[in-house]
Write a protein that holds these residues in place. Structure first.
Motif, PDB file in Angstrom:
ATOM      1  N   LYS A  57       2.853   8.148  -4.396  1.00  0.00           N
ATOM      2  CA  LYS A  57       2.249   8.027  -5.727  1.00  0.00           C
ATOM      3  C   LYS A  57       2.404   9.334  -6.510  1.00  0.00           C
ATOM      4  CE  LYS A  57      -1.334   4.762  -4.285  1.00  0.00           C
ATOM      5  NZ  LYS A  57      -2.787   4.574  -4.171  1.00  0.00           N
ATOM      6  N   ALA A  58       2.162  10.452  -5.839  1.00  0.00           N
ATOM      7  CA  ALA A  58       2.276  11.751  -6.500  1.00  0.00           C
ATOM      8  C   ALA A  58       3.705  12.019  -6.943  1.00  0.00           C
ATOM      9  CB  ALA A  58       1.798  12.857  -5.555  1.00  0.00           C
ATOM     10  N   LYS A  59       4.658  11.664  -6.094  1.00  0.00           N
ATOM     11  CA  LYS A  59       6.063  11.874  -6.421  1.00  0.00           C
ATOM     12  C   LYS A  59       6.447  11.080  -7.659  1.00  0.00           C
ATOM     13  CE  LYS A  59      10.594  10.707  -4.673  1.00  0.00           C
ATOM     14  NZ  LYS A  59      11.292   9.889  -3.735  1.00  0.00           N
ATOM     15  N   VAL A  60       6.075   9.805  -7.696  1.00  0.00           N
ATOM     16  CA  VAL A  60       6.407   8.952  -8.838  1.00  0.00           C
ATOM     17  C   VAL A  60       5.688   9.443 -10.091  1.00  0.00           C
ATOM     18  CG1 VAL A  60       6.292   6.595  -9.746  1.00  0.00           C
ATOM     19  CG2 VAL A  60       6.892   6.969  -7.351  1.00  0.00           C
ATOM     20  N   ALA A  61       4.420   9.821  -9.954  1.00  0.00           N
ATOM     21  CA  ALA A  61       3.648  10.301 -11.101  1.00  0.00           C
ATOM     22  C   ALA A  61       4.248  11.592 -11.665  1.00  0.00           C
ATOM     23  CB  ALA A  61       2.194  10.516 -10.706  1.00  0.00           C
ATOM     24  N   ARG A  70       0.875  -1.176   0.000  1.00  0.00           N
ATOM     25  CA  ARG A  70       0.000   0.000   0.000  1.00  0.00           C
ATOM     26  C   ARG A  70       0.904   1.216   0.000  1.00  0.00           C
ATOM     27  NH1 ARG A  70      -5.607  -0.673  -0.108  1.00  0.00           N
ATOM     28  NH2 ARG A  70      -6.051  -2.761   0.580  1.00  0.00           N
ATOM     29  N   HIS A  71       0.797   2.006  -1.042  1.00  0.00           N
ATOM     30  CA  HIS A  71       1.636   3.192  -1.159  1.00  0.00           C
ATOM     31  C   HIS A  71       0.853   4.416  -0.726  1.00  0.00           C
ATOM     32  CE1 HIS A  71       4.672   0.884  -3.263  1.00  0.00           C
ATOM     33  NE2 HIS A  71       3.733   0.401  -4.051  1.00  0.00           N
ATOM     34  N   LYS A  72       1.555   5.309  -0.052  1.00  0.00           N
ATOM     35  CA  LYS A  72       0.928   6.542   0.405  1.00  0.00           C
ATOM     36  C   LYS A  72       0.693   7.465  -0.788  1.00  0.00           C
ATOM     37  CE  LYS A  72       2.794   6.382   5.005  1.00  0.00           C
ATOM     38  NZ  LYS A  72       3.307   7.131   6.126  1.00  0.00           N
ATOM     39  N   PRO A  73      -0.319   8.323  -0.686  1.00  0.00           N
ATOM     40  CA  PRO A  73      -0.611   9.265  -1.775  1.00  0.00           C
ATOM     41  C   PRO A  73       0.587  10.152  -2.129  1.00  0.00           C
ATOM     42  CG  PRO A  73      -2.417   9.244  -0.216  1.00  0.00           C
ATOM     43  CD  PRO A  73      -1.322   8.403   0.374  1.00  0.00           C
ATOM     44  N   GLU A 118      13.434   1.823 -10.171  1.00  0.00           N
ATOM     45  CA  GLU A 118      13.994   2.679  -9.120  1.00  0.00           C
ATOM     46  C   GLU A 118      13.119   2.697  -7.871  1.00  0.00           C
ATOM     47  OE1 GLU A 118      14.508   7.434  -8.695  1.00  0.00           O
ATOM     48  OE2 GLU A 118      15.368   6.545 -10.519  1.00  0.00           O
ATOM     49  N   HIS A 119      11.797   2.727  -8.068  1.00  0.00           N
ATOM     50  CA  HIS A 119      10.865   2.807  -6.938  1.00  0.00           C
ATOM     51  C   HIS A 119      10.260   1.454  -6.573  1.00  0.00           C
ATOM     52  CE1 HIS A 119      11.037   7.159  -6.733  1.00  0.00           C
ATOM     53  NE2 HIS A 119      10.901   7.209  -8.042  1.00  0.00           N
ATOM     54  N   GLU A 120      10.699   0.402  -7.261  1.00  0.00           N
ATOM     55  CA  GLU A 120      10.253  -0.966  -6.987  1.00  0.00           C
ATOM     56  C   GLU A 120       8.740  -1.136  -7.089  1.00  0.00           C
ATOM     57  OE1 GLU A 120      11.956  -2.087  -3.257  1.00  0.00           O
ATOM     58  OE2 GLU A 120      14.008  -1.964  -4.004  1.00  0.00           O
ATOM     59  N   VAL A 121       8.201  -0.633  -8.183  1.00  0.00           N
ATOM     60  CA  VAL A 121       6.785  -0.824  -8.504  1.00  0.00           C
ATOM     61  C   VAL A 121       6.700  -1.270  -9.961  1.00  0.00           C
ATOM     62  CG1 VAL A 121       5.902   0.838  -6.832  1.00  0.00           C
ATOM     63  CG2 VAL A 121       6.468   1.599  -9.118  1.00  0.00           C
ATOM     64  N   ALA A 122       5.552  -1.763 -10.351  1.00  0.00           N
ATOM     65  CA  ALA A 122       5.358  -2.214 -11.726  1.00  0.00           C
ATOM     66  C   ALA A 122       5.260  -1.004 -12.665  1.00  0.00           C
ATOM     67  CB  ALA A 122       4.093  -3.051 -11.833  1.00  0.00           C
ATOM     68  N   VAL A 161       3.377  -0.696 -15.203  1.00  0.00           N
ATOM     69  CA  VAL A 161       1.960  -0.413 -15.448  1.00  0.00           C
ATOM     70  C   VAL A 161       1.411   0.491 -14.348  1.00  0.00           C
ATOM     71  CG1 VAL A 161      -0.325  -1.474 -15.592  1.00  0.00           C
ATOM     72  CG2 VAL A 161       1.626  -2.562 -16.700  1.00  0.00           C
ATOM     73  N   GLN A 162       1.854   0.257 -13.117  1.00  0.00           N
ATOM     74  CA  GLN A 162       1.392   1.064 -11.983  1.00  0.00           C
ATOM     75  C   GLN A 162       1.845   2.516 -12.138  1.00  0.00           C
ATOM     76  OE1 GLN A 162      -0.539  -0.288  -9.099  1.00  0.00           O
ATOM     77  NE2 GLN A 162      -0.957   1.865  -9.453  1.00  0.00           N
ATOM     78  N   VAL A 163       3.090   2.706 -12.559  1.00  0.00           N
ATOM     79  CA  VAL A 163       3.598   4.068 -12.767  1.00  0.00           C
ATOM     80  C   VAL A 163       2.769   4.774 -13.837  1.00  0.00           C
ATOM     81  CG1 VAL A 163       5.589   5.440 -13.495  1.00  0.00           C
ATOM     82  CG2 VAL A 163       5.923   3.443 -12.033  1.00  0.00           C
ATOM     83  N   SER A 164       2.463   4.061 -14.908  1.00  0.00           N
ATOM     84  CA  SER A 164       1.650   4.645 -15.983  1.00  0.00           C
ATOM     85  C   SER A 164       0.261   5.013 -15.488  1.00  0.00           C
ATOM     86  CB  SER A 164       1.536   3.662 -17.152  1.00  0.00           C
ATOM     87  OG  SER A 164       2.800   3.416 -17.708  1.00  0.00           O
ATOM     88  N   GLN A 165      -0.328   4.161 -14.650  1.00  0.00           N
ATOM     89  CA  GLN A 165      -1.664   4.451 -14.100  1.00  0.00           C
ATOM     90  C   GLN A 165      -1.628   5.689 -13.208  1.00  0.00           C
ATOM     91  OE1 GLN A 165      -2.807   0.832 -12.122  1.00  0.00           O
ATOM     92  NE2 GLN A 165      -3.630  -0.096 -13.992  1.00  0.00           N
ATOM     93  N   TRP A 166      -0.602   5.781 -12.369  1.00  0.00           N
ATOM     94  CA  TRP A 166      -0.491   6.947 -11.485  1.00  0.00           C
ATOM     95  C   TRP A 166      -0.312   8.223 -12.296  1.00  0.00           C
ATOM     96  CZ3 TRP A 166       3.440   4.388  -7.630  1.00  0.00           C
ATOM     97  CH2 TRP A 166       2.762   3.482  -6.813  1.00  0.00           C
ATOM     98  N   LYS A 167       0.467   8.142 -13.368  1.00  0.00           N
ATOM     99  CA  LYS A 167       0.674   9.307 -14.229  1.00  0.00           C
ATOM    100  C   LYS A 167      -0.645   9.721 -14.870  1.00  0.00           C
ATOM    101  CE  LYS A 167       3.092  10.800 -18.393  1.00  0.00           C
ATOM    102  NZ  LYS A 167       3.973  10.392 -19.492  1.00  0.00           N
ATOM    103  N   ARG A 168      -1.412   8.750 -15.362  1.00  0.00           N
ATOM    104  CA  ARG A 168      -2.710   9.043 -15.980  1.00  0.00           C
ATOM    105  C   ARG A 168      -3.663   9.664 -14.963  1.00  0.00           C
ATOM    106  NH1 ARG A 168      -5.737   4.698 -16.291  1.00  0.00           N
ATOM    107  NH2 ARG A 168      -4.047   3.459 -17.091  1.00  0.00           N
ATOM    108  N   GLN A 169      -3.682   9.117 -13.740  1.00  0.00           N
ATOM    109  CA  GLN A 169      -4.545   9.656 -12.693  1.00  0.00           C
ATOM    110  C   GLN A 169      -4.149  11.094 -12.346  1.00  0.00           C
ATOM    111  OE1 GLN A 169      -4.115   6.850  -9.504  1.00  0.00           O
ATOM    112  NE2 GLN A 169      -5.686   5.466 -10.304  1.00  0.00           N
ATOM    113  N   LEU A 170      -2.841  11.348 -12.331  1.00  0.00           N
ATOM    114  CA  LEU A 170      -2.366  12.697 -12.059  1.00  0.00           C
ATOM    115  C   LEU A 170      -2.872  13.674 -13.105  1.00  0.00           C
ATOM    116  CD1 LEU A 170      -0.322  14.682 -10.562  1.00  0.00           C
ATOM    117  CD2 LEU A 170       1.256  14.039 -12.384  1.00  0.00           C
ATOM    118  N   LEU A 171      -2.717  13.301 -14.362  1.00  0.00           N
ATOM    119  CA  LEU A 171      -3.128  14.186 -15.447  1.00  0.00           C
ATOM    120  C   LEU A 171      -4.640  14.392 -15.484  1.00  0.00           C
ATOM    121  CD1 LEU A 171      -0.686  12.990 -18.233  1.00  0.00           C
ATOM    122  CD2 LEU A 171      -0.544  15.051 -16.817  1.00  0.00           C
ATOM    123  N   GLN A 172      -5.401  13.374 -15.115  1.00  0.00           N
ATOM    124  CA  GLN A 172      -6.856  13.505 -15.084  1.00  0.00           C
ATOM    125  C   GLN A 172      -7.317  14.363 -13.911  1.00  0.00           C
ATOM    126  OE1 GLN A 172      -8.157   9.434 -14.992  1.00  0.00           O
ATOM    127  NE2 GLN A 172      -8.100   9.209 -17.217  1.00  0.00           N
ATOM    128  N   GLY A 173      -6.562  14.355 -12.809  1.00  0.00           N
ATOM    129  CA  GLY A 173      -6.971  15.077 -11.610  1.00  0.00           C
ATOM    130  C   GLY A 173      -6.519  16.511 -11.543  1.00  0.00           C
TER     131      GLY A 173
END
Length: 94
Positions: free
Chosen positions: A13-17, A7-10, A33-37, A39-51
């Motif tokens: 997620k924001a930093k990686v995005a 479970r990653h803190k918001p 570098e951040h030890e995540v998938a 696909v997860q980085v791409s999802q966080w980036k998309r969520q950032l841009l949508q928000g």
């Protein structure tokens, strides 16, 4: 035995995005570098841009001025009645 989901803190997620949005590194580089998938980085980036538009948009609900003033007028009426009653009881009616 199954692995427990991370479970990653918001903030994380924001930093990686944001790093992904900057484009200084590839998605795969950020993922390793951040030890995540990746696909997860791409999802966080998309969520950032949508928000982002919501950050600058009007997110607060409109306040009804009558809803704010009605309780105040009720309190004024109650206090006026109490004052009149106290004046009557003390014999100081003007």
């Amino acid at each position: 035995m199954t692995a427990k989901r991370k479970r990653h803190k918001p903030e994380f997620k924001a930093k990686v995005a944001l790093e992904a949005y900057k484009g200084d590194k590839t998605i795969n580089q950020l993922a390793s570098e951040h030890e995540v998938a990746a696909v997860q980085v791409s999802q966080w980036k998309r969520q950032l841009l949508q928000g982002v538009p919501e950050v600058f948009g009007r997110t607060r609900p409109e306040v009804d001025p009558d809803a704010l003033t009605a309780p105040l007028y009720q309190e004024i009426g109650r206090l006026k009645m109490e004052l009149d009653w106290l004046k009557k009881k003390s014999g100081n009616v003007h």
